[in-house]
Design a protein around this motif. Structure first.
Motif, PDB file in Angstrom:
ATOM      1  N   LEU A  44     -16.535 -48.754  -2.112  1.00 46.50           N
ATOM      2  CA  LEU A  44     -15.066 -50.177  -2.178  1.00 46.50           C
ATOM      3  C   LEU A  44     -15.664 -51.235  -3.441  1.00 46.50           C
ATOM      4  O   LEU A  44     -14.641 -51.985  -3.514  1.00 46.50           O
ATOM      5  CB  LEU A  44     -16.474 -50.830  -0.505  1.00 46.50           C
ATOM      6  CG  LEU A  44     -15.462 -50.820   0.313  1.00 46.50           C
ATOM      7  CD1 LEU A  44     -16.570 -51.399   0.925  1.00 46.50           C
ATOM      8  CD2 LEU A  44     -14.636 -50.419   0.634  1.00 46.50           C
ATOM      9  N   LEU A  88     -13.820 -45.596   3.940  1.00 47.08           N
ATOM     10  CA  LEU A  88     -13.575 -46.931   3.558  1.00 47.08           C
ATOM     11  C   LEU A  88     -12.864 -47.384   2.092  1.00 47.08           C
ATOM     12  O   LEU A  88     -11.914 -48.023   2.091  1.00 47.08           O
ATOM     13  CB  LEU A  88     -14.787 -47.795   3.308  1.00 47.08           C
ATOM     14  CG  LEU A  88     -16.460 -47.629   4.404  1.00 47.08           C
ATOM     15  CD1 LEU A  88     -17.209 -48.043   3.690  1.00 47.08           C
ATOM     16  CD2 LEU A  88     -15.225 -48.899   5.337  1.00 47.08           C
ATOM     17  N   ALA A  89     -12.979 -45.853   1.332  1.00 47.03           N
ATOM     18  CA  ALA A  89     -11.590 -46.415   0.267  1.00 47.03           C
ATOM     19  C   ALA A  89     -10.708 -45.924   1.074  1.00 47.03           C
ATOM     20  O   ALA A  89      -8.860 -46.218   0.271  1.00 47.03           O
ATOM     21  CB  ALA A  89     -12.702 -44.991  -0.524  1.00 47.03           C
ATOM     22  N   LEU A  91      -9.476 -47.249   3.617  1.00 44.47           N
ATOM     23  CA  LEU A  91      -8.714 -48.666   4.087  1.00 44.47           C
ATOM     24  C   LEU A  91      -8.826 -49.191   3.028  1.00 44.47           C
ATOM     25  O   LEU A  91      -7.251 -50.223   3.622  1.00 44.47           O
ATOM     26  CB  LEU A  91      -9.894 -49.034   5.319  1.00 44.47           C
ATOM     27  CG  LEU A  91     -10.120 -47.988   6.315  1.00 44.47           C
ATOM     28  CD1 LEU A  91     -11.697 -48.778   7.445  1.00 44.47           C
ATOM     29  CD2 LEU A  91      -8.711 -47.971   7.468  1.00 44.47           C
ATOM     30  N   ARG A  92      -9.145 -49.096   2.033  1.00 46.32           N
ATOM     31  CA  ARG A  92      -8.556 -50.313   1.075  1.00 46.32           C
ATOM     32  C   ARG A  92      -7.862 -50.109   0.442  1.00 46.32           C
ATOM     33  O   ARG A  92      -6.755 -50.825  -0.211  1.00 46.32           O
ATOM     34  CB  ARG A  92     -10.372 -51.156   0.306  1.00 46.32           C
ATOM     35  CG  ARG A  92      -9.832 -51.839  -0.481  1.00 46.32           C
ATOM     36  CD  ARG A  92     -11.212 -51.981  -1.383  1.00 46.32           C
ATOM     37  NE  ARG A  92     -10.946 -53.019  -2.509  1.00 46.32           N
ATOM     38  CZ  ARG A  92     -12.046 -53.574  -3.192  1.00 46.32           C
ATOM     39  NH1 ARG A  92     -13.241 -53.342  -3.802  1.00 46.32           N
ATOM     40  NH2 ARG A  92     -11.932 -54.856  -3.947  1.00 46.32           N
ATOM     41  N   PHE A  93      -7.706 -48.567  -0.567  1.00 45.42           N
ATOM     42  CA  PHE A  93      -7.044 -48.551  -1.175  1.00 45.42           C
ATOM     43  C   PHE A  93      -5.994 -47.357  -0.772  1.00 45.42           C
ATOM     44  O   PHE A  93      -4.446 -47.380  -1.227  1.00 45.42           O
ATOM     45  CB  PHE A  93      -7.835 -47.359  -2.184  1.00 45.42           C
ATOM     46  CG  PHE A  93      -8.933 -48.422  -2.872  1.00 45.42           C
ATOM     47  CD1 PHE A  93      -8.297 -49.461  -3.800  1.00 45.42           C
ATOM     48  CD2 PHE A  93      -9.880 -48.228  -2.675  1.00 45.42           C
ATOM     49  CE1 PHE A  93      -9.549 -50.256  -4.343  1.00 45.42           C
ATOM     50  CE2 PHE A  93     -11.123 -48.693  -3.151  1.00 45.42           C
ATOM     51  CZ  PHE A  93     -10.446 -49.664  -4.068  1.00 45.42           C
ATOM     52  N   SER A  98      -6.534 -42.286  -1.615  1.00 47.18           N
ATOM     53  CA  SER A  98      -8.102 -41.874  -1.932  1.00 47.18           C
ATOM     54  C   SER A  98      -8.225 -40.292  -0.948  1.00 47.18           C
ATOM     55  O   SER A  98      -9.285 -39.697  -0.953  1.00 47.18           O
ATOM     56  CB  SER A  98      -9.290 -42.730  -1.058  1.00 47.18           C
ATOM     57  OG  SER A  98      -8.585 -43.912  -1.175  1.00 47.18           O
TER      58      SER A  98
END
Length: 396
Positions: A44, A88-89, A91-93, A98
């Motif tokens: 993250l 998680l990556a 979902l964020r980026f 990713s």
């Protein structure tokens, strides 16, 4: 595409389940969960490299865990934490950015573990901080090499560029690995004497480095955007085909990768292709119409003169200035002063102008082959053909 996506999810789920199962069997659940959490959260807050890629903190976590724990918690924590971090990556980026994170980090960790284990077996009596640091250096290098190779082989960019070019470009991100391995080593070597304060000790230099990398990436992105904006000036004035500079630059970069040029030289080729027509704004009265031949004569001379006004772009100006020259003249084998970079720009621009004027891709390539007697370097034309074949160009 869907099958590749399902394969990634299947491998991630299998790795996580296997890591959790082994941790339970070995009685190492708590340290495994701690390592897995560190691996996951490290995705993250990645380091943004100069090439724009986001590198998770996995090398730092692996270095710290390798110096602090036994082998099983590290491996099981990675098997559980890397898939978690990939999710998680994504979902964020975003999933597209990713997509190559999990194979890259898994390959890197495998190489890191293999080197650390091998060195430990070869040097059973090695102990102490210096011995551990000595082992971390080749292990960290192995992580970088393996991760770069896995990312180059997995990424969707393989459809547009050769794996060798992508791997050489990824290798330029080595400063990020140096920082991450160093931060992890600093924690691992001071944890026993400082306790949890070792986290703060390792985090402070990392945070300063993270800030420096972020500013460097922002500066590099702004620089690239400025070059691309300048490359659109002739098109905005009606002196070039719409999108010609971007398409020529994309082809020139791919050709440079096929020719084995260095990452620095390929970046110059890209900028030269973007700025090759900027001299047309000076020669308004004599500018060639949109769709005419590529950079020639006085257009190249004026373009090179304008670009050379920026000292940092003088190597780019040299490529632009040469891009109008034939690769050989009658009685010569080839022009020894002409660089492959200049020919890559010339061939890419000529191909795009031909296609933009209505020629079919196969006819545009045939035109370049006919000009290979004197005007176009046959090796560069062959490299363009390989690029077009990789991209599924119709008719080839």
């Amino acid at each position: 595409m869907r099958s590749h996506h399902l394969l990634r999810w299947g491998l991630a789920a299998a790795g996580a389940a296997g890591g959790l199962g082994v941790a339970l069997a070995e009685g190492e659940l708590l340290p495994t969960l701690a390592v897995a959490t560190a691996f996951g959260l490290g995705h993250l807050v990645p380091v943004r490299t100069e090439t724009g890629r986001r590198q998770p903190l996995s090398p730092a976590v692996a270095a710290a865990a390798a110096l602090s724990l036994s082998l099983w918690p590290v491996l099981c924590g990675a098997a559980l934490g890397l898939p978690l971090g990939w999710v998680l990556a994504g979902l964020r980026f975003g999933q597209q950015e990713s997509a190559d994170v999990l194979p890259g980090e898994a390959a890197g960790l495998a190489a890191f573990t293999a080197v650390m284990t091998g060195l430990g077996a070869l040097l059973p009596g090695a102990d102490g901080a210096w011995a551990q640091l000595t082992m971390l250096v080749p292990a960290g290098g192995a992580w970088h090499l393996a991760s770069s190779g896995a990312r180059a082989g997995w990424t969707e960019m393989r459809r547009r560029f050769g794996a060798g070019f992508l791997w050489r470009t990824a290798l330029t991100d080595w400063p990020a690995y140096v920082v991450l391995i160093s931060a992890g080593a600093l924690y691992g070597l001071t944890r026993e004497s400082m306790g949890w304060w070792a986290v703060l000790l390792a985090a402070l230099p990392y945070l300063f480095s993270h800030l420096a990398f972020s500013r460097l990436a922002t500066t590099a992105a702004t620089y690239e955007q400025t070059i691309r904006a300048l490359g659109r000036v002739p098109e905005a004035g009606g002196f070039g085909l719409p999108g010609h500079a971007e398409r020529s630059a994309d082809l020139a970069v791919a050709i440079g990768g096929e020719l084995g040029l260095s990452a620095t030289e390929i970046r110059r080729v890209e900028h030269a292709a973007l700025l090759a027509d900027i001299g047309r704004v000076v020669l308004v009265g004599s500018a060639r119409p949109a769709g005419g031949e590529g950079v020639v004569g006085d257009v190249a001379e004026w373009s090179a003169a304008i670009v050379a006004e920026a000292p940092a772009l003088r190597p780019v100006a040299a490529i632009v200035g040469q891009s109008c020259r034939p690769y050989r003249r009658p009685g010569e084998e080839r022009d020894p002063a002409l660089t492959p970079s200049a020919q890559a720009v010339k061939v890419a621009a000529a191909y795009d102008n031909a296609v933009g004027s209505g020629a079919a891709p196969v006819d545009a390539l045939e035109m370049l082959h006919r000009g290979a007697a004197y005007d176009f370097d046959p090796e560069v034309v062959a490299a363009l053909r390989r690029v077009l074949l990789r991209r599924g160009c119709p008719g080839l």
